[in-house]
Design a protein around this motif. Structure first.
Motif, PDB file in Angstrom:
ATOM      1  N   GLU A 129       0.701  -1.216   0.019  1.00 50.81           N
ATOM      2  CA  GLU A 129       0.058   0.042  -0.023  1.00 50.81           C
ATOM      3  C   GLU A 129       0.874   1.290   0.053  1.00 50.81           C
ATOM      4  O   GLU A 129       1.851   1.305   0.549  1.00 50.81           O
ATOM      5  CB  GLU A 129      -0.961   0.083   1.192  1.00 50.81           C
ATOM      6  CG  GLU A 129      -1.988   1.212   1.432  1.00 50.81           C
ATOM      7  CD  GLU A 129      -2.947   0.878   2.404  1.00 50.81           C
ATOM      8  OE1 GLU A 129      -4.050   0.981   2.229  1.00 50.81           O
ATOM      9  OE2 GLU A 129      -2.569   0.660   3.561  1.00 50.81           O
ATOM     10  N   GLY A 130       0.310   2.336  -0.849  1.00 51.64           N
ATOM     11  CA  GLY A 130       1.229   3.501  -0.897  1.00 51.64           C
ATOM     12  C   GLY A 130       2.341   3.637  -1.916  1.00 51.64           C
ATOM     13  O   GLY A 130       3.091   4.400  -1.588  1.00 51.64           O
ATOM     14  N   HIS A 145      -0.177   9.894  -4.832  1.00 55.52           N
ATOM     15  CA  HIS A 145       0.758   9.371  -4.196  1.00 55.52           C
ATOM     16  C   HIS A 145       0.828   9.607  -2.646  1.00 55.52           C
ATOM     17  O   HIS A 145       0.778   8.920  -1.753  1.00 55.52           O
ATOM     18  CB  HIS A 145       2.213   8.848  -4.896  1.00 55.52           C
ATOM     19  CG  HIS A 145       2.997   8.045  -4.421  1.00 55.52           C
ATOM     20  ND1 HIS A 145       4.407   8.646  -4.312  1.00 55.52           N
ATOM     21  CD2 HIS A 145       3.109   7.273  -3.599  1.00 55.52           C
ATOM     22  CE1 HIS A 145       5.217   7.620  -3.483  1.00 55.52           C
ATOM     23  NE2 HIS A 145       4.480   6.774  -3.162  1.00 55.52           N
ATOM     24  N   LYS A 146       1.298  10.983  -2.468  1.00 54.35           N
ATOM     25  CA  LYS A 146       1.561  11.575  -1.122  1.00 54.35           C
ATOM     26  C   LYS A 146       0.302  11.486  -0.379  1.00 54.35           C
ATOM     27  O   LYS A 146       0.474  11.178   0.954  1.00 54.35           O
ATOM     28  CB  LYS A 146       1.852  13.103  -1.284  1.00 54.35           C
ATOM     29  CG  LYS A 146       3.145  13.184  -1.896  1.00 54.35           C
ATOM     30  CD  LYS A 146       3.431  14.981  -1.737  1.00 54.35           C
ATOM     31  CE  LYS A 146       4.880  14.962  -1.863  1.00 54.35           C
ATOM     32  NZ  LYS A 146       5.210  16.194  -3.158  1.00 54.35           N
ATOM     33  N   GLY A 181      -1.402   8.770  -0.302  1.00 59.16           N
ATOM     34  CA  GLY A 181      -1.593   7.327  -0.025  1.00 59.16           C
ATOM     35  C   GLY A 181      -2.305   6.633  -0.997  1.00 59.16           C
ATOM     36  O   GLY A 181      -2.326   5.248  -0.687  1.00 59.16           O
ATOM     37  N   CYS A 182      -2.229   6.958  -2.121  1.00 56.47           N
ATOM     38  CA  CYS A 182      -2.820   6.151  -3.358  1.00 56.47           C
ATOM     39  C   CYS A 182      -1.662   5.000  -3.707  1.00 56.47           C
ATOM     40  O   CYS A 182      -0.377   5.575  -3.727  1.00 56.47           O
ATOM     41  CB  CYS A 182      -3.176   6.792  -4.453  1.00 56.47           C
ATOM     42  SG  CYS A 182      -4.673   7.677  -4.489  1.00 56.47           S
ATOM     43  N   THR A 183      -2.032   3.792  -3.933  1.00 59.08           N
ATOM     44  CA  THR A 183      -1.004   2.853  -4.536  1.00 59.08           C
ATOM     45  C   THR A 183      -1.131   2.935  -6.075  1.00 59.08           C
ATOM     46  O   THR A 183      -2.209   2.920  -6.559  1.00 59.08           O
ATOM     47  CB  THR A 183      -1.417   1.531  -4.247  1.00 59.08           C
ATOM     48  OG1 THR A 183      -1.439   1.532  -2.672  1.00 59.08           O
ATOM     49  CG2 THR A 183      -0.370   0.446  -4.499  1.00 59.08           C
TER      50      THR A 183
END
Length: 246
Positions: free
Chosen positions: A33-34, A192-193, A195-197
């Motif tokens: 994740e992330g 992405h910052k 928290g998206c994968t």
């Protein structure tokens, strides 16, 4: 660290006439994740086959694929389609938007398959996703009234609307000029910052400098898997590009 997907010794063979083509030859990796991962390779490296397997559009000849803890290859075609809709947000090179449909309607599409979501909530979620990609002033514009960069932002909003476990981008900047490409990379770095994968499949080696990890494929095998300790800022690069590039 939560595991989002895991491939174990994935092989994919195709019959072409009398010949058997080995598109993937025992590929294994885990994405947590992330992470923002680029998967790169030249034409014929196996990256399109890999994309189809990661996106649950195809199943491997052998090996195991787990997506958010679910063993994919044991599922029926319908179960895979449902998993794909709930867990994966796709961004394509050609945007894949419906041409005479508004940005809002395009973004609502993945939610139509979920009967638990009311039409009111669909509109609210689609509006929020478009706001997140900077298109709050384009909700009712149709695809043919928008630039390539705006259309790709609509596609990213559509990928986000279901709150997927992973965003899968296929050459997402391939049809855009340099400035617009970097504005899309800025957006992906912002996601992405948060928290998206993100998995970005590309033939362009430059993109790897803007992601947190890079996997390189050649002849159906992984020949490189490196963590990027010095991630470049797409925003910084964009600010240094000449204005007349488009």
């Amino acid at each position: 660290m939560k595991e989002i997907l895991r491939l174990e010794n994935i092989r994919r063979n195709f019959r072409v006439g009398n010949e058997e083509v080995h598109a993937l030859r025992g590929v294994s990796f885990t994405i947590n994740e992330g992470e923002f991962v680029t998967i790169q390779g030249t034409s014929g490296s196996g990256k399109s086959t890999m994309l189809n397997i990661l996106g649950c559009l195809d199943t491997p000849t052998s090996g195991n694929y787990y997506l958010d803890g679910v063993e994919v290859q044991k599922m029926s075609r319908n179960e895979r389609a449902r998993l794909r809709n709930r867990k994966i947000g796709f961004i394509f090179q050609n945007y894949n938007l419906l041409p005479k449909t508004t940005a809002l309607e395009n973004v609502e599409l993945p939610l139509l398959y979920n009967s638990a979501i009311s039409s009111k909530e669909r509109v609210e979620r689609a509006t929020r996703a478009l706001e997140a990609v900077g298109l709050s002033d384009r909700l009712y514009h149709k695809s043919n009234q928008m630039s390539g960069g705006q259309q790709q932002r609509v596609a990213i909003a559509r990928a986000l609307v279901n709150d997927p476990a992973v965003i899968l981008a296929d050459e997402a900047t391939g049809n855009l000029d340099t400035r617009t490409s970097f504005s899309i990379l800025v957006l992906l770095q912002q996601l992405h910052k948060r928290g998206c994968t993100i998995i970005f499949v590309t033939h362009n080696p430059e993109i790897a400098a803007y992601s947190s990890r890079n996997i390189t494929l050649r002849d159906g095998k992984i020949v490189g898997d490196t963590v990027n300790d010095h991630i470049l800022s797409a925003e910084e690069t964009l600010s240094q590009l000449p204005q007349n590039d488009d």
